[in-house]
Design an enzyme around this catalytic site. Structure first.
Site, PDB file in Angstrom:
ATOM      1  N   LYS A  54       1.381  -1.085   0.050  1.00  0.00           N
ATOM      2  CA  LYS A  54       0.186  -0.114   0.202  1.00  0.00           C
ATOM      3  C   LYS A  54       0.761   1.230  -0.239  1.00  0.00           C
ATOM      4  O   LYS A  54       0.110   2.163  -1.027  1.00  0.00           O
ATOM      5  CB  LYS A  54      -1.149   0.400   1.292  1.00  0.00           C
ATOM      6  N   GLN A  98      -4.974  -1.374   9.517  1.00  0.00           N
ATOM      7  CA  GLN A  98      -5.313  -3.284   8.761  1.00  0.00           C
ATOM      8  C   GLN A  98      -5.462  -4.110   9.942  1.00  0.00           C
ATOM      9  O   GLN A  98      -5.290  -3.685  11.251  1.00  0.00           O
ATOM     10  CB  GLN A  98      -4.015  -3.140   8.865  1.00  0.00           C
ATOM     11  N   ASP A 121     -11.748   3.222   3.348  1.00  0.00           N
ATOM     12  CA  ASP A 121     -11.300   1.227   3.720  1.00  0.00           C
ATOM     13  C   ASP A 121     -12.928   1.462   3.512  1.00  0.00           C
ATOM     14  O   ASP A 121     -13.434   0.575   3.000  1.00  0.00           O
ATOM     15  CB  ASP A 121     -11.694   0.731   4.827  1.00  0.00           C
TER      16      ASP A 121
END
Ligand code: GUN
Length: 297
Positions: A54, A98, A121
């Site tokens: 990422k 995460q 997200d």
């Protein structure tokens, strides 16, 4: 005829070219550089790989990334305090925690703390609700990547039988919602589904996100079906495989995604897209419902 193999690396590269142009335009028109904050707790090896990918992808398109690492036993309140600060930080347009988090964390509380405007997200309750009613703020990255792959191949989902195997909050559920929004007939199967094959055989499009190697075998797939493999499994010999018996199923399907090189590169790329979108919204003075001008019901 064997299936066409959908090249996720190539599709993702095309979208990243567009990302670079949008980042340049933000700098030229508004003096803004998109920024993504990434929070990682503990030493899960898979998470470390994802995070590295990422951050690299951000650098590649000109997004600034800010990595915040914590030991596995960190107090949840310390992470909540950091999120509260990042919510106010004008250099940060996206915040990603995460997953998975260590067992002592309350994931719902963590996700609820992230400002819905920076939740790239799409996991905040507010944004999940938006997805349910078709007012999506940030489409969750993996299902968004699947939708983009299908669009790129010119595969319409409208009126199709789509079977989603896996009902996680990260992939299966948002995938089903996004497909319903596009007027597919959606069936969700999960670990307790009896006789999985009786459902998968009906699929025009089969999306598999179960985390089980070789779960989908050729006899479970309709001839000519489109098969999207979201699974990422590491075998004892170190090989990376999906949830689908790729060699077997590719002789029956019309399209299939490989692992690696299918959905994976798209997930990271859609995170970039969401981060840039967030920066564009802020630069234009928009927060929520930016693309809506009239009050939709
Ligand atoms: N862990 C596995 N997939 C994801 C994802 O899409 N977002 C976050 N935050 N964590 C993940």
């Amino acid at each position: 005829m064997p299936a066409k193999i959908i090249d996720g690396v190539k599709v993702a590269a095309g979208i990243r070219v567009e990302c670079k142009a949008r980042v340049k335009a933000l700098a030229a028109d508004h003096g803004v550089t998109p920024g993504l904050a990434v929070i990682v707790v503990g030493n899960d090896p898979a998470s470390r790989v994802y995070i590295r990918n990422k951050m690299r992808a951000c650098a590649d398109v000109g997004i600034r990334s800010f990595q915040h690492e914590f030991p596995v036993d960190v107090d949840q309140n310390i992470v909540l305090d950091l999120i509260a600060r990042l919510n106010l930080d004008t250099d940060v347009h996206g915040i990603l925690v995460q997953l998975p988090l260590p067992a002592h964390f309350n994931i719902r509380q963590i996700l609820a703390e992230i400002s819905a405007d920076k939740d790239v997200d799409g996991f905040h309750l507010y944004n999940v609700g938006g997805l349910v009613i078709g007012d999506t703020v940030f489409p969750p990255c993996t299902p968004y990547g699947v939708v983009k792959l299908l669009e790129h191949e010119g595969i319409s989902v409208e009126g199709k039988n789509v079977v989603v195997v896996g009902a996680s909050n990260i992939v299966g559920k948002p995938m089903a919602l996004m497909l319903m929004e596009r007027e597919a007939t959606v069936c969700i199967c999960h670990a307790k589904t009896r006789d999985l094959a009786q459902f998968t055989i009906l699929a025009d499009i089969l999306v598999v996100a179960a985390g089980q190697p070789n779960l989908i075998r050729p006899e479970m797939v309709r001839t000519g079906a489109v098969v999207i493999d979201v699974g990422i499994n590491r075998l004892p010999d170190g090989k990376l495989v999906g949830d689908v018996d790729f060699e077997g199923v590719k002789t029956k399907a019309s399209y299939i995604t490989p692992v690696p090189g299918g959905v994976g590169p798209m997930t990271v790329t859609m995170l970039l897209v969401n981060t840039i979108l967030s920066a564009e919204r802020r630069a234009l003075g928009h927060t929520r419902f930016p693309e809506r001008t009239a009050g939709a019901a």
